[in-house]
Enzyme design. Structure first.
Site, PDB file in Angstrom:
ATOM      1  N   GLY A  12      48.415   4.263  10.537  1.00 35.52           N
ATOM      2  CA  GLY A  12      47.386   4.723   9.614  1.00 35.52           C
ATOM      3  C   GLY A  12      47.099   3.808   8.439  1.00 35.52           C
ATOM      4  O   GLY A  12      46.638   4.268   7.399  1.00 35.52           O
ATOM      5  N   SER A  13      47.317   2.493   8.614  1.00 33.75           N
ATOM      6  CA  SER A  13      47.042   1.614   7.459  1.00 33.75           C
ATOM      7  C   SER A  13      45.548   1.508   7.176  1.00 33.75           C
ATOM      8  O   SER A  13      45.135   1.393   6.015  1.00 33.75           O
ATOM      9  CB  SER A  13      47.665   0.233   7.668  1.00 33.75           C
ATOM     10  OG  SER A  13      46.974  -0.508   8.643  1.00 33.75           O
ATOM     11  N   ARG A  87      42.748   6.771  21.931  1.00 36.84           N
ATOM     12  CA  ARG A  87      42.318   7.480  23.137  1.00 36.84           C
ATOM     13  C   ARG A  87      40.873   7.117  23.436  1.00 36.84           C
ATOM     14  O   ARG A  87      40.050   7.025  22.516  1.00 36.84           O
ATOM     15  CB  ARG A  87      42.407   9.002  22.972  1.00 36.84           C
ATOM     16  CG  ARG A  87      43.759   9.519  22.615  1.00 36.84           C
ATOM     17  CD  ARG A  87      44.812   9.249  23.648  1.00 36.84           C
ATOM     18  NE  ARG A  87      44.527   9.896  24.930  1.00 36.84           N
ATOM     19  CZ  ARG A  87      45.241   9.698  26.037  1.00 36.84           C
ATOM     20  NH1 ARG A  87      46.263   8.850  26.018  1.00 36.84           N
ATOM     21  NH2 ARG A  87      44.947  10.323  27.144  1.00 36.84           N
ATOM     22  N   ASN A 103      34.019   2.911  14.482  1.00 36.07           N
ATOM     23  CA  ASN A 103      35.350   2.497  14.926  1.00 36.07           C
ATOM     24  C   ASN A 103      35.658   1.112  14.366  1.00 36.07           C
ATOM     25  O   ASN A 103      34.747   0.312  14.146  1.00 36.07           O
ATOM     26  CB  ASN A 103      35.354   2.433  16.462  1.00 36.07           C
ATOM     27  CG  ASN A 103      36.692   1.986  17.024  1.00 36.07           C
ATOM     28  OD1 ASN A 103      37.735   2.496  16.645  1.00 36.07           O
ATOM     29  ND2 ASN A 103      36.666   1.018  17.938  1.00 36.07           N
ATOM     30  N   HIS A 105      37.723  -2.317  15.443  1.00 41.47           N
ATOM     31  CA  HIS A 105      38.336  -2.945  16.612  1.00 41.47           C
ATOM     32  C   HIS A 105      38.885  -4.315  16.190  1.00 41.47           C
ATOM     33  O   HIS A 105      38.188  -5.088  15.534  1.00 41.47           O
ATOM     34  CB  HIS A 105      37.297  -3.110  17.725  1.00 41.47           C
ATOM     35  CG  HIS A 105      37.885  -3.709  18.962  1.00 41.47           C
ATOM     36  ND1 HIS A 105      38.652  -2.964  19.849  1.00 41.47           N
ATOM     37  CD2 HIS A 105      37.861  -4.966  19.449  1.00 41.47           C
ATOM     38  CE1 HIS A 105      39.056  -3.758  20.833  1.00 41.47           C
ATOM     39  NE2 HIS A 105      38.592  -4.975  20.615  1.00 41.47           N
ATOM     40  N   GLU A 139      29.801   3.268  26.045  1.00 44.02           N
ATOM     41  CA  GLU A 139      30.454   2.093  26.630  1.00 44.02           C
ATOM     42  C   GLU A 139      31.515   1.568  25.661  1.00 44.02           C
ATOM     43  O   GLU A 139      31.206   1.227  24.505  1.00 44.02           O
ATOM     44  CB  GLU A 139      29.426   0.992  26.928  1.00 44.02           C
ATOM     45  CG  GLU A 139      30.018  -0.107  27.776  1.00 44.02           C
ATOM     46  CD  GLU A 139      29.035  -1.231  28.078  1.00 44.02           C
ATOM     47  OE1 GLU A 139      29.450  -2.221  28.670  1.00 44.02           O
ATOM     48  OE2 GLU A 139      27.850  -1.107  27.717  1.00 44.02           O
ATOM     49  N   GLN A 169      41.954  -8.270   6.863  1.00 46.67           N
ATOM     50  CA  GLN A 169      40.480  -8.212   6.841  1.00 46.67           C
ATOM     51  C   GLN A 169      39.973  -6.837   7.277  1.00 46.67           C
ATOM     52  O   GLN A 169      38.936  -6.369   6.802  1.00 46.67           O
ATOM     53  CB  GLN A 169      39.890  -9.312   7.726  1.00 46.67           C
ATOM     54  CG  GLN A 169      40.235 -10.714   7.262  1.00 46.67           C
ATOM     55  CD  GLN A 169      39.825 -10.975   5.824  1.00 46.67           C
ATOM     56  OE1 GLN A 169      38.832 -10.449   5.346  1.00 46.67           O
ATOM     57  NE2 GLN A 169      40.614 -11.773   5.116  1.00 46.67           N
ATOM     58  N   GLU A 170      40.690  -6.178   8.190  1.00 48.43           N
ATOM     59  CA  GLU A 170      40.296  -4.818   8.585  1.00 48.43           C
ATOM     60  C   GLU A 170      40.245  -3.922   7.349  1.00 48.43           C
ATOM     61  O   GLU A 170      39.301  -3.145   7.157  1.00 48.43           O
ATOM     62  CB  GLU A 170      41.285  -4.248   9.607  1.00 48.43           C
ATOM     63  CG  GLU A 170      41.269  -4.953  10.943  1.00 48.43           C
ATOM     64  CD  GLU A 170      42.176  -4.269  11.965  1.00 48.43           C
ATOM     65  OE1 GLU A 170      42.198  -3.033  12.038  1.00 48.43           O
ATOM     66  OE2 GLU A 170      42.882  -4.997  12.692  1.00 48.43           O
TER      67      GLU A 170
HETATM   68  C1  GRF Z   1      44.268  -1.663  13.968  1.00 44.43           C
HETATM   69  O1  GRF Z   1      44.480  -3.011  14.214  1.00 44.43           O
HETATM   70  C2  GRF Z   1      42.987  -1.198  14.587  1.00 44.43           C
HETATM   71  O2  GRF Z   1      41.970  -2.154  14.526  1.00 44.43           O
HETATM   72  C3  GRF Z   1      43.402  -0.963  16.013  1.00 44.43           C
HETATM   73  O3  GRF Z   1      44.670  -0.395  15.927  1.00 44.43           O
HETATM   74  C4  GRF Z   1      45.288  -0.802  14.713  1.00 44.43           C
HETATM   75  C5  GRF Z   1      45.626   0.436  13.970  1.00 44.43           C
HETATM   76  O4  GRF Z   1      46.364   0.181  12.826  1.00 44.43           O
HETATM   77  N1  GRF Z   1      42.433  -0.189  16.723  1.00 44.43           N
HETATM   78  P1  GRF Z   1      46.523   1.277  11.706  1.00 44.43           P
HETATM   79  O5  GRF Z   1      47.008   2.561  12.387  1.00 44.43           O
HETATM   80  O6  GRF Z   1      45.197   1.474  11.040  1.00 44.43           O
HETATM   81  O7  GRF Z   1      47.556   0.728  10.768  1.00 44.43           O
END
Ligand code: GRF
Length: 215
Positions: A12-13, A87, A103, A105, A139, A169-170
């Site tokens: 959950g970061s 999922r 989402n 990714h 898709e 970066q996320e």
């Molecule tokens: C992240 O890298 C996300 O992009 C991918 O799974 C990871 C989840 O990390 N889908 P967190 O649970 O948000 O720390």
């Protein structure tokens, strides 16, 4: 005030980055398909409602999707945010929330859809890797792209080092994309997402600049 529901499966970061961004919305709930998800405790600690819809308790994917939708709809969200939700959701589920699911990714889509993106990026020898925030369509990993951030792949990288660089970066671009949605600034034309209003600040765009230091 707009309401969002965040779906997680693990630590959950990204969810935490959304909480800490103090977005102009109510985080109505955090829902996990896995009762062991570390992010549930973080959300509860922040005073956010949590729910578990354990996919292992359902005989079919469709039955899980129906139960998940019921749990989500109880919170009447304007936006559904998949933050490390692992999922695959069927077409009927995605259509139900069309235009209001996003989402994150961990690759520069359309490269490396699916799982183990960092390992595959290293195997393929790409020099640039990154992450993508996109609208979800039936898709898998192909919806309209809202924002991407790129990072270099360095010669000494292993999977963990590359994943950590991308994750930084996320945490930066995900809150940005959610904020744009909440402000009503995103519109979709075909596969392209348009951002209304002033151009993104230079600091926001800097995430897309690949620096040799790898930061
Ligand atoms: C992240 O890298 C996300 O992009 C991918 O799974 C990871 C989840 O990390 N889908 P967190 O649970 O948000 O720390």
């Amino acid at each position: 005030m707009k309401r969002i529901v965040i779906l997680i499966s693990g630590r959950g970061s990204n969810m935490q980055a959304l909480i800490e961004a103090r977005l102009p919305c109510a985080i109505a709930a955090v829902i996990s398909n896995d009762p062991r998800a570390g992010g549930l405790a973080i959300a509860a600690g922040a005073g956010i409602d949590t729910r578990v819809v354990d996919h292992r308790e359902f005989a079919t994917r469709e039955a899980f999707d129906v139960a998940l939708a019921r749990a989500i709809d109880a919170f009447s969200p304007d936006l559904l945010v998949l933050a490390g939700f692992m999922r695959i959701l069927a077409g009927a589920f995605v259509e139900r929330y069309a235009g209001r699911i996003i989402n994150i990714h961990p690759s520069l889509l359309p490269a490396f859809t699916g799982v183990r993106t960092h390992r595959r990026a290293l195997q393929e020898g790409v020099r640039v890797h990154g992450c993508t925030v996109h609208f979800v369509t039936p898709e898998l990993d192909h919806g309209p792209i809202i924002v991407q951030a790129a990072v270099p792949v360095l010669p000494a990288d292993d999977e963990a080092a590359l994943a950590a660089r991308v994750l930084r970066q996320e945490h930066r671009v995900f809150p940005l994309a959610v904020r744009w949605f909440l402000e009503g600034r995103l519109s979709v034309q075909g596969q392209r997402v348009l951002l209304e209003g002033e151009s993104p600040r230079a600091a926001d765009l800097a995430a897309a600049i690949v620096s040799p230091e790898g930061t």
